[in-house]
Design a protein around this motif. Sequence first.
Motif, PDB file in Angstrom:
ATOM      1  N   GLY A  85       0.758  -1.241   0.000  1.00  0.00           N
ATOM      2  CA  GLY A  85       0.000   0.000   0.000  1.00  0.00           C
ATOM      3  C   GLY A  85       0.786   1.287   0.000  1.00  0.00           C
ATOM      4  O   GLY A  85       0.253   2.323  -0.356  1.00  0.00           O
ATOM      5  N   VAL A  86       2.051   1.262   0.404  1.00  0.00           N
ATOM      6  CA  VAL A  86       2.845   2.483   0.312  1.00  0.00           C
ATOM      7  C   VAL A  86       3.321   2.587  -1.129  1.00  0.00           C
ATOM      8  O   VAL A  86       4.005   1.707  -1.637  1.00  0.00           O
ATOM      9  N   HIS A  87       2.930   3.668  -1.772  1.00  0.00           N
ATOM     10  CA  HIS A  87       3.276   3.860  -3.179  1.00  0.00           C
ATOM     11  C   HIS A  87       4.565   4.675  -3.329  1.00  0.00           C
ATOM     12  O   HIS A  87       5.363   4.404  -4.224  1.00  0.00           O
ATOM     13  N   ALA A  88       4.739   5.677  -2.451  1.00  0.00           N
ATOM     14  CA  ALA A  88       5.895   6.561  -2.599  1.00  0.00           C
ATOM     15  C   ALA A  88       6.361   7.071  -1.242  1.00  0.00           C
ATOM     16  O   ALA A  88       5.555   7.369  -0.370  1.00  0.00           O
ATOM     17  N   LEU A  89       7.684   7.171  -1.109  1.00  0.00           N
ATOM     18  CA  LEU A  89       8.300   7.741   0.086  1.00  0.00           C
ATOM     19  C   LEU A  89       9.273   8.837  -0.333  1.00  0.00           C
ATOM     20  O   LEU A  89      10.090   8.631  -1.229  1.00  0.00           O
ATOM     21  N   ALA A  90       9.166   9.975   0.308  1.00  0.00           N
ATOM     22  CA  ALA A  90      10.215  10.991   0.230  1.00  0.00           C
ATOM     23  C   ALA A  90      10.961  10.821   1.552  1.00  0.00           C
ATOM     24  O   ALA A  90      10.344  10.849   2.613  1.00  0.00           O
ATOM     25  N   ILE A  91      12.262  10.607   1.468  1.00  0.00           N
ATOM     26  CA  ILE A  91      13.027  10.257   2.664  1.00  0.00           C
ATOM     27  C   ILE A  91      14.065  11.330   2.968  1.00  0.00           C
ATOM     28  O   ILE A  91      14.842  11.718   2.090  1.00  0.00           O
ATOM     29  N   ARG A  92      14.053  11.775   4.221  1.00  0.00           N
ATOM     30  CA  ARG A  92      15.091  12.661   4.756  1.00  0.00           C
ATOM     31  C   ARG A  92      15.732  11.898   5.905  1.00  0.00           C
ATOM     32  O   ARG A  92      15.131  11.765   6.969  1.00  0.00           O
ATOM     33  N   ALA A  93      16.935  11.372   5.674  1.00  0.00           N
ATOM     34  CA  ALA A  93      17.613  10.517   6.654  1.00  0.00           C
ATOM     35  C   ALA A  93      18.866  11.212   7.161  1.00  0.00           C
ATOM     36  O   ALA A  93      19.747  11.556   6.372  1.00  0.00           O
ATOM     37  N   TYR A  94      18.929  11.423   8.475  1.00  0.00           N
ATOM     38  CA  TYR A  94      20.024  12.152   9.101  1.00  0.00           C
ATOM     39  C   TYR A  94      20.653  11.353  10.234  1.00  0.00           C
ATOM     40  O   TYR A  94      19.960  10.591  10.906  1.00  0.00           O
ATOM     41  N   THR A  95      21.924  11.607  10.472  1.00  0.00           N
ATOM     42  CA  THR A  95      22.524  11.162  11.725  1.00  0.00           C
ATOM     43  C   THR A  95      22.091  12.180  12.784  1.00  0.00           C
ATOM     44  O   THR A  95      21.681  13.299  12.440  1.00  0.00           O
ATOM     45  N   PRO A  96      22.202  11.845  14.052  1.00  0.00           N
ATOM     46  CA  PRO A  96      21.859  12.827  15.085  1.00  0.00           C
ATOM     47  C   PRO A  96      22.690  14.113  14.961  1.00  0.00           C
ATOM     48  O   PRO A  96      22.167  15.211  15.144  1.00  0.00           O
ATOM     49  N   GLN A  97      23.960  13.979  14.624  1.00  0.00           N
ATOM     50  CA  GLN A  97      24.832  15.141  14.480  1.00  0.00           C
ATOM     51  C   GLN A  97      24.379  16.029  13.320  1.00  0.00           C
ATOM     52  O   GLN A  97      24.341  17.255  13.449  1.00  0.00           O
ATOM     53  N   GLU A  98      24.047  15.424  12.182  1.00  0.00           N
ATOM     54  CA  GLU A  98      23.586  16.195  11.031  1.00  0.00           C
ATOM     55  C   GLU A  98      22.285  16.926  11.344  1.00  0.00           C
ATOM     56  O   GLU A  98      22.114  18.089  10.977  1.00  0.00           O
ATOM     57  N   PHE A  99      21.393  16.251  12.031  1.00  0.00           N
ATOM     58  CA  PHE A  99      20.119  16.857  12.368  1.00  0.00           C
ATOM     59  C   PHE A  99      20.325  18.038  13.320  1.00  0.00           C
ATOM     60  O   PHE A  99      19.741  19.100  13.138  1.00  0.00           O
ATOM     61  N   ALA A 100      21.186  17.870  14.309  1.00  0.00           N
ATOM     62  CA  ALA A 100      21.465  18.945  15.266  1.00  0.00           C
ATOM     63  C   ALA A 100      22.100  20.154  14.585  1.00  0.00           C
ATOM     64  O   ALA A 100      21.784  21.301  14.925  1.00  0.00           O
ATOM     65  N   GLU A 101      22.963  19.919  13.611  1.00  0.00           N
ATOM     66  CA  GLU A 101      23.650  21.014  12.914  1.00  0.00           C
ATOM     67  C   GLU A 101      22.683  21.901  12.143  1.00  0.00           C
ATOM     68  O   GLU A 101      22.975  23.069  11.913  1.00  0.00           O
ATOM     69  N   GLN A 102      21.541  21.383  11.766  1.00  0.00           N
ATOM     70  CA  GLN A 102      20.560  22.186  11.045  1.00  0.00           C
ATOM     71  C   GLN A 102      20.027  23.324  11.884  1.00  0.00           C
ATOM     72  O   GLN A 102      19.535  24.320  11.362  1.00  0.00           O
ATOM     73  N   PHE A 103      20.104  23.201  13.202  1.00  0.00           N
ATOM     74  CA  PHE A 103      19.498  24.170  14.094  1.00  0.00           C
ATOM     75  C   PHE A 103      20.526  25.008  14.861  1.00  0.00           C
ATOM     76  O   PHE A 103      20.186  25.701  15.802  1.00  0.00           O
ATOM     77  N   GLU A 104      21.790  24.925  14.480  1.00  0.00           N
ATOM     78  CA  GLU A 104      22.826  25.728  15.146  1.00  0.00           C
ATOM     79  C   GLU A 104      22.805  27.139  14.631  1.00  0.00           C
ATOM     80  O   GLU A 104      22.448  27.452  13.558  1.00  0.00           O
TER      81      GLU A 104
END
Length: 104
Positions: A85-104
Amino acid sequence: MSEAFDFVNASAADKIAHLEARLNAALAAQSVHIDDDSAAHAGHAGAASGSHYTVTIVAECFAGRARVARHRLVYDALAEEMRRGVHALAIRAYTPQEFAEQFE
């Protein structure tokens, strides 16, 4: 997760909860957020309710892996759902460090 989960006939909220649980279990995710984008794809093949998702996932297992390898881990974790049933996924995959850097 049990094979007994009826993805196709589940509610939108139950589908998202199921996908989150699968990703958390398979990838030991620190964070998983899923948006149902199905309404934006109305009229297009495979656009059934609960068939298009954007997944944002933060997990240490992505460290040292290229984007394609990260996406493969997500697709592998959701292999059964992709067939049911899942036809499409848009994926944003981060390490914890990469995710934290987005908000510095």
